[in-house]
Design a protein around this motif. Structure first.
Motif, PDB file in Angstrom:
ATOM      1  N   GLY A 149       0.843  -1.186   0.000  1.00 26.13           N
ATOM      2  CA  GLY A 149       0.000   0.000   0.000  1.00 26.13           C
ATOM      3  C   GLY A 149       0.878   1.235   0.000  1.00 26.13           C
ATOM      4  N   GLN A 160      -8.093   6.347   9.397  1.00 29.57           N
ATOM      5  CA  GLN A 160      -7.788   5.704   8.120  1.00 29.57           C
ATOM      6  C   GLN A 160      -6.419   5.032   8.158  1.00 29.57           C
ATOM      7  OE1 GLN A 160      -8.327   9.102   5.553  1.00 29.57           O
ATOM      8  NE2 GLN A 160     -10.434   8.555   5.025  1.00 29.57           N
ATOM      9  N   ALA A 164      -5.717   1.130   7.667  1.00 25.42           N
ATOM     10  CA  ALA A 164      -4.780   0.702   6.621  1.00 25.42           C
ATOM     11  C   ALA A 164      -3.749  -0.277   7.185  1.00 25.42           C
ATOM     12  CB  ALA A 164      -4.089   1.920   6.014  1.00 25.42           C
ATOM     13  N   ASP A 167      -5.515  -3.526   7.516  1.00 27.81           N
ATOM     14  CA  ASP A 167      -5.751  -4.109   6.191  1.00 27.81           C
ATOM     15  C   ASP A 167      -4.473  -4.685   5.601  1.00 27.81           C
ATOM     16  OD1 ASP A 167      -8.417  -3.457   6.326  1.00 27.81           O
ATOM     17  OD2 ASP A 167      -8.262  -1.673   5.055  1.00 27.81           O
ATOM     18  N   THR A 168      -3.351  -4.000   5.812  1.00 26.87           N
ATOM     19  CA  THR A 168      -2.087  -4.479   5.262  1.00 26.87           C
ATOM     20  C   THR A 168      -1.734  -5.839   5.842  1.00 26.87           C
ATOM     21  OG1 THR A 168      -1.301  -2.206   4.944  1.00 26.87           O
ATOM     22  CG2 THR A 168       0.363  -3.939   4.978  1.00 26.87           C
ATOM     23  N   ASN A 174      -4.130  -0.383   0.524  1.00 31.05           N
ATOM     24  CA  ASN A 174      -4.692   0.946   0.756  1.00 31.05           C
ATOM     25  C   ASN A 174      -3.846   1.982   0.045  1.00 31.05           C
ATOM     26  OD1 ASN A 174      -6.927   1.378   3.202  1.00 31.05           O
ATOM     27  ND2 ASN A 174      -5.887  -0.608   3.249  1.00 31.05           N
ATOM     28  N   THR A 176      -3.701   6.372  -0.801  1.00 33.74           N
ATOM     29  CA  THR A 176      -4.279   7.703  -0.706  1.00 33.74           C
ATOM     30  C   THR A 176      -4.413   8.274  -2.118  1.00 33.74           C
ATOM     31  OG1 THR A 176      -2.059   8.564  -0.266  1.00 33.74           O
ATOM     32  CG2 THR A 176      -3.482   8.185   1.631  1.00 33.74           C
TER      33      THR A 176
END
Length: 317
Positions: A149, A160, A164, A167-168, A174, A176
């Protein structure tokens, strides 16, 4: 009164009887508490294990950024910052030592930059780029080398960022706005961007860097012994680099400070944050520095400043 004598009728003609209650009401209990259950014949089971926290290594050369990320992430119940690093070499050593779930990696760092360290880190843990660097070619190179990401400072909220990181770890990417735009432009054109030298020599240590060895076969301090910036390799490949005579350029003390930060790989935004000045002031300093160093680009100025620029007898430095 005799037993065979009935009571006298009342005025309605019915005999008057006195009925005593045959079934008295039970007394109202004073307490309605439920009796405690009998003790269980079974031994108590083990307590449920506490959920494991997501372990993170933060790599950024700015100590203020590292401290802020440490407070932000470790303040969450499910995340723990287990180590910090100031450059790519230290990031590799800390990652090899702690085996985290996620590595947050900056791009521009002194010594071994993030792009150079990235392919070594992704073999150990998922890497999320967290940086001020927004150049399209850097975004593409980071993703090509395995980043999971790409987040640019100023384009995400604290929540956020936390999401992220989670999620990673789970393999979800993710991006931006800046990174997403770079990817979208690539998809629209259908061809990868032309691969050339990255800005300011980023990723230059990849040319001689060996693949990271397993943790049990080499010490971290030795595993990146060849992962050096370009200047550091000069003395190894042949000939020592002479100490540059920086006094000849006539830079002020502030300009020397800014030039040192430029040579370390910092962006204008990072220099502004480090020196507590505006980006406009940084640009003014850089313009004057370029004039005094007779340079048109950052890489040329760095080469003059570090004494690695080729000598040109027809031009004075």
């Amino acid at each position: 009164m005799p037993d065979d004598v009935s009571p006298a009728p009342n005025r309605y003609g019915a005999a008057a009887h006195r009925h005593a209650p045959q079934h008295p009401s039970p007394p109202i209990p004073r307490s309605s508490a439920i009796p405690s259950p009998p003790p269980s014949p079974f031994a108590p089971g083990p307590a449920a294990p506490a959920p494991e926290r997501l372990r993170v290594v933060v790599a950024d050369d700015n100590p203020v950024v590292r401290a802020g990320l440490g407070v932000l992430l470790s303040g969450r119940a499910d995340i723990q910052v287990v180590a910090e690093a100031a450059d790519g070499r230290e990031a590799y050593e800390k990652t090899l030592e702690h085996r985290p779930d996620v590595v947050l990696l900056d791009v521009r760092m002194p010594g071994v930059d993030g792009i150079s360290a990235l392919p070594h880190l992704v073999g150990i843990a998922p890497v999320l780029m967290l940086t001020y660097s927004r150049e399209s070619e850097i975004v593409h190179e980071a993703l090509r080398l395995g980043a999971g990401g790409y987040l640019v400072h100023g384009e995400f909220t604290a929540n956020q960022l936390v999401q992220a990181v989670r999620d990673t770890k789970d393999g979800r990417a993710n991006f931006t706005v800046t990174a997403a735009d770079a990817l979208l432009a690539h998809m629209r054109h259908g061809t990868p961007p032309q691969r050339g030298p990255l800005p300011e020599g980023l990723g230059s240590a990849l040319a001689t860097a060996p693949a990271p060895p397993p943790a049990h076969t080499a010490e971290p301090s030795e595993s990146l012994s060849q992962l050096q910036p370009v200047v550091g390799q000069s003395s190894v490949s042949g000939g020592s680099v002479p100490t540059p005579n920086r006094q000849q350029y006539g830079l002020s003390s502030r300009e020397v400070e800014v030039m040192d930060l430029i040579a370390s790989g910092m962006s204008n935004q990072q220099i502004a944050a480090t020196c507590f000045i505006s980006e406009k002031t940084v640009k003014n300093h850089i313009n004057r520095i370029f004039t005094k160093l007779h340079s048109a680009t950052r890489s040329e100025a760095i080469a003059h400043w570090l004494g690695t620029a080729p000598r040109n007898p027809g031009r004075q430095p």
